[in-house]
Write a protein that holds these residues in place. Structure first.
Motif, PDB file in Angstrom:
ATOM      1  N   MET A 117      -0.684   7.317   3.381  1.00 53.70           N
ATOM      2  CA  MET A 117      -0.569   7.566   1.826  1.00 53.70           C
ATOM      3  C   MET A 117      -0.977   7.183   1.140  1.00 53.70           C
ATOM      4  O   MET A 117      -0.284   5.584   0.782  1.00 53.70           O
ATOM      5  N   ILE A 118      -1.615   7.285  -0.096  1.00 56.34           N
ATOM      6  CA  ILE A 118      -2.170   6.136  -0.826  1.00 56.34           C
ATOM      7  C   ILE A 118      -2.039   7.260  -2.467  1.00 56.34           C
ATOM      8  O   ILE A 118      -2.655   8.188  -2.361  1.00 56.34           O
ATOM      9  N   VAL A 119      -1.214   6.357  -3.394  1.00 49.00           N
ATOM     10  CA  VAL A 119      -1.102   6.525  -4.623  1.00 49.00           C
ATOM     11  C   VAL A 119      -1.152   5.714  -6.255  1.00 49.00           C
ATOM     12  O   VAL A 119      -1.695   4.957  -5.419  1.00 49.00           O
ATOM     13  N   ASP A 120      -1.864   6.270  -6.911  1.00 49.13           N
ATOM     14  CA  ASP A 120      -2.352   5.607  -8.114  1.00 49.13           C
ATOM     15  C   ASP A 120      -0.715   4.624  -8.824  1.00 49.13           C
ATOM     16  O   ASP A 120       0.025   5.539  -9.256  1.00 49.13           O
ATOM     17  N   GLU A 150      -3.313  -0.384 -10.037  1.00 51.87           N
ATOM     18  CA  GLU A 150      -3.635  -0.596  -8.175  1.00 51.87           C
ATOM     19  C   GLU A 150      -3.315   0.464  -7.961  1.00 51.87           C
ATOM     20  O   GLU A 150      -2.054   1.476  -7.961  1.00 51.87           O
ATOM     21  N   SER A 151      -3.661   0.671  -6.923  1.00 48.34           N
ATOM     22  CA  SER A 151      -3.634   1.939  -5.836  1.00 48.34           C
ATOM     23  C   SER A 151      -2.050   1.129  -4.388  1.00 48.34           C
ATOM     24  O   SER A 151      -2.761  -0.121  -4.493  1.00 48.34           O
ATOM     25  N   VAL A 152      -1.406   1.964  -4.532  1.00 46.57           N
ATOM     26  CA  VAL A 152      -0.529   1.583  -3.619  1.00 46.57           C
ATOM     27  C   VAL A 152      -0.399   2.241  -2.449  1.00 46.57           C
ATOM     28  O   VAL A 152      -1.064   3.168  -2.624  1.00 46.57           O
ATOM     29  N   ARG A 153      -1.027   1.911  -0.798  1.00 49.35           N
ATOM     30  CA  ARG A 153      -1.284   2.400  -0.031  1.00 49.35           C
ATOM     31  C   ARG A 153      -0.004   2.494   1.300  1.00 49.35           C
ATOM     32  O   ARG A 153       0.955   1.486   1.085  1.00 49.35           O
ATOM     33  N   TYR A 154       0.894   3.584   1.603  1.00 45.76           N
ATOM     34  CA  TYR A 154       1.627   3.342   2.186  1.00 45.76           C
ATOM     35  C   TYR A 154       1.057   3.365   4.465  1.00 45.76           C
ATOM     36  O   TYR A 154       0.386   5.042   3.912  1.00 45.76           O
ATOM     37  N   GLN A 155       1.188   2.348   4.697  1.00 49.84           N
ATOM     38  CA  GLN A 155       0.579   2.760   5.941  1.00 49.84           C
ATOM     39  C   GLN A 155       1.373   3.298   6.811  1.00 49.84           C
ATOM     40  O   GLN A 155       2.521   2.403   7.107  1.00 49.84           O
ATOM     41  N   GLY A 156       1.287   4.388   7.386  1.00 44.29           N
ATOM     42  CA  GLY A 156       2.245   5.245   8.341  1.00 44.29           C
ATOM     43  C   GLY A 156       2.149   3.455  10.307  1.00 44.29           C
ATOM     44  O   GLY A 156       1.302   2.572   9.997  1.00 44.29           O
ATOM     45  N   VAL A 157       3.129   2.755  10.551  1.00 39.29           N
ATOM     46  CA  VAL A 157       4.106   1.915  11.578  1.00 39.29           C
ATOM     47  C   VAL A 157       4.211   2.466  12.428  1.00 39.29           C
ATOM     48  O   VAL A 157       4.371   3.935  13.372  1.00 39.29           O
ATOM     49  N   PRO A 158       3.878   1.132  13.130  1.00 41.37           N
ATOM     50  CA  PRO A 158       3.675   1.850  15.058  1.00 41.37           C
ATOM     51  C   PRO A 158       5.305   2.263  15.440  1.00 41.37           C
ATOM     52  O   PRO A 158       5.812   3.366  16.589  1.00 41.37           O
TER      53      PRO A 158
END
Length: 218
Positions: A64-67, A29-37
């Protein structure tokens, strides 16, 4: 005959290895850490011949996407190495940076050529654990290298960053760096309203806190 049998066994072993590797990659799985408003901030501090000045913004977009999962255990004695380089792309709207004075904002946005280059962009190229001493509970500290694009000019940039957990599995990433306006083709403003007598210093200090939310996607 034995040679043929050995070759067949080796071929089967290679095929099995490829199959297992493919299965692992497909299941990862790749985990995406998405910027929030809300919650993020960026601040730029500078100097002039009259007084120091500050502009601030509250919008930091990107991801930011990490494995796999990003390290989150703050009790570790040493900051862990990353198994792979995260894919990081950050965008900050130029006009989101405000000083609280419209005249200064107009001068600043104009100097940054905002009508042609609306975004400040950052991309990560290297991230290594910091060698600084740490205590249990300290943020995870890394030395980051990347590229910063301002006013259409891209330059390499190095800065220390800190990561702590935030919200439901998200991360708050903070950092600071010193840059020169002239490195990005920006002439330090000398406002005409003061007959050009106010001179702005070339170097500025950038600090930021980027709040992200975790999103898992296979």
């Amino acid at each position: 005959m034995n040679g043929l049998r050995n070759m067949t066994v080796r071929s089967a072993g290679v095929a099995l290895g490829i199959l297992l590797t493919a299965t692992t990659l497909l299941g990862a799985e790749s985990v995406r850490y998405q910027g929030v408003p809300r919650g993020s901030s960026v601040k730029i501090d500078g100097t002039s011949t009259v007084h120091d000045w500050t502009v601030e913004g509250k919008l930091i977009g990107g991801s930011m996407i990490v494995d796999g999962e990003f390290p989150s255990d703050l009790s570790v004695s040493t900051v862990p190495e990353l198994t792979s380089l995260p894919t990081v792309g950050v965008k900050i709207p130029v006009t989101s940076l405000k000083s609280g004075k419209s005249t200064m904002d107009n001068v600043m946005h104009g100097a940054m050529k905002h009508t042609k280059h609306r975004m400040i962009d950052y991309k990560l190229t290297k991230m290594t654990p910091s060698a600084a001493e740490r205590q249990s509970g300290d943020p995870l500290r890394y030395d980051a290298e990347g590229t910063l694009t301002v006013a259409g000019v891209t330059k390499p940039i190095k800065m220390p960053v800190e990561l702590v957990g935030h919200g439901d599995g998200g991360l708050k990433i903070s950092g600071k760096a010193k840059v020169k306006m002239t490195d990005f083709g920006i002439k330090p403003p000398a406002p005409k309203i003061a007959l050009g007598l106010i001179k702005t210093g070339d170097q500025v200090d950038i600090t930021f806190e980027w709040v992200t939310k975790k999103r898992v996607k296979k």
